[in-house]
Write an enzyme that holds these catalytic residues in place. Structure first.
Site, PDB file in Angstrom:
ATOM      1  N   ASP A  11       0.814  -1.220   0.000  1.00  6.80           N
ATOM      2  CA  ASP A  11       0.000   0.000   0.000  1.00  6.80           C
ATOM      3  C   ASP A  11       0.843   1.263   0.000  1.00  6.80           C
ATOM      4  OD1 ASP A  11       0.792  -0.702   2.666  1.00  6.80           O
ATOM      5  OD2 ASP A  11      -0.754   0.610   3.494  1.00  6.80           O
ATOM      6  N   GLU A  44       0.406  -1.518   5.781  1.00  6.72           N
ATOM      7  CA  GLU A  44       1.471  -0.978   6.639  1.00  6.72           C
ATOM      8  C   GLU A  44       1.292   0.501   6.918  1.00  6.72           C
ATOM      9  OE1 GLU A  44       5.234   0.948   7.788  1.00  6.72           O
ATOM     10  OE2 GLU A  44       4.104   1.277   5.936  1.00  6.72           O
TER      11      GLU A  44
END
Length: 377
Positions: free
Chosen positions: A81, A142
């Site tokens: 991400d 994350e």
């Protein structure tokens, strides 16, 4: 191996362009899974088997191990991400200016995925079996605290000999040997609305209460000890002529030891449990969500190996401590010797200036391949 990697520079850059131009903001499930699929297609051709941990709203998490692996001892963590909202690529897609490439997530951490894949590919092409000693974990979240992936990271990193986390190297090329732990809290304050001109005395201002809380929370910081508390976002009120019936604050905490985490969590809760104004209601959510990554004798030995491999390639690399959080906190937290910042060199993460230093892409890929080879001997 270095010659093989150098010869693949152009296709590495093309792959990086494809990954950057595939948006994968943390809340964009379709985009995160699309980036994962681009990687998985390549790894499957190398003989890797993929285990998928599905999520409904966020992207999936993935574990990759070669089909001939017996008991891999190197855990590699890399997140899929980025922090950028959908539409950012349309505004500023992947571009190259001189020796730098730009684009959303280019260094944090699309380039690290290119590096990891080509390092493993180079090992296979050279006939070295170190690729059988790695377990790759690709996580979806994350940038928003690894809420769905933390337990999986801890489960699979535990009892490994090494954990290598693929956040980018610092702008000076340094790797990361220690990180501060992180806590995040949300404070909700309920007061009582009243017209500020007609009956101000009948109201209870949530914003006034918040002002007291900000002062008290910031006073908990001990920067010299690596402990900090920051109220970074606030909101409240309904109109300028209304005594504010509500207010909200988001609080960021950074710690250097587990003991500080226990201490500051208690202190934050104490501050946020006692209203200064009569009639105020306080609600606190959150807590410490990333333990500190502490440099240990075991991780120090791993760092020495990495520096030794760097010197063999003519590179002089330092290791540093940083205040930012990453998944290395979780791998270190379960006792696995961990090193972070093994990606390429770049800077200005999370901004519209984010870049990668392109010559570092092949340089750090060769280093990473040699690290995997050395750790597998």
């Amino acid at each position: 191996m270095q010659n093989t990697i150098n010869s693949q520079y152009n296709e590495m850059v093309e792959f990086l362009k494809e990954l950057v131009n595939t948006e994968s903001g943390s809340y964009d499930k379709e985009g995160v899974d699309a980036v994962a699929n681009l990687l998985i297609q390549r790894y499957e051709k190398l003989g890797f088997v993929v285990e998928i941990f599905k999520n409904d709203k966020l992207g999936n998490n993935y574990r990759l191990v070669h089909k001939e692996a017996k008991d891999p001892q190197i855990f590699i963590a890399a997140h899929l991400d980025t922090v950028f909202p959908k539409g950012t690529v349309a505004e500023r897609p992947f571009s190259i200016e001189g020796t730098r490439a730009y684009g959303p997530g280019v260094i944090d951490m699309k380039a690290s995925h290119v590096l990891t894949y080509y390092a493993i590919n180079a090992l296979m092409q050279s006939g070295n079996s170190a690729y059988k000693n790695v377990e790759i974990f690709l996580n979806c979240d994350e940038e928003i605290g690894s809420k769905t992936s933390r337990g999986l990271i801890e489960q699979y990193a535990k009892n490994k000999s090494y954990a290598l986390v693929m956040e980018p190297a610092r702008a000076n090329g340094a790797i990361v040997s220690a990180r501060r732990g992180v806590g995040t809290y949300e404070l909700l304050i309920e007061g009582k609305a009243s017209h500020s001109g007609i009956a101000p005395e009948a109201g209870i201002s949530a914003i006034q209460e918040l002002s007291y809380k900000i002062q008290a929370l910031h006073a908990l910081s001990r920067h010299d000890d690596g402990l900090s508390v920051n109220v970074g976002l606030i909101s409240g009120g309904t109109s300028v002529n209304t005594v504010a019936p509500n207010a909200r604050a988001e609080i960021d905490v950074r710690i250097s030891t587990d003991e500080q985490g226990v201490e500051i969590d208690k202190l934050v809760r104490e501050v946020c449990s006692k209203p200064a104004l009569e009639g105020i209601k306080l609600t606190l959510n959150g807590g410490i969500n990333r333990p500190p990554m502490v440099k240990t004798p075991e991780s120090g030995a791993l760092i020495d190996i990495i520096k030794e491999q760097a010197r063999l390639l003519g590179l002089d690399i330092e290791d540093i401590s940083t205040g930012g959080g990453s998944d290395a906190s979780f791998t270190a937290g379960v006792g696995t010797p961990s090193v972070d910042g093994l990606g390429p060199i770049g800077g200005y993460q999370h901004s519209d200036k984010e870049y990668i230093d392109l010559p570092s892409l092949t340089e750090r890929t060769a280093l990473f391949a040699n690290i995997l080879k050395r750790l597998s001997q």
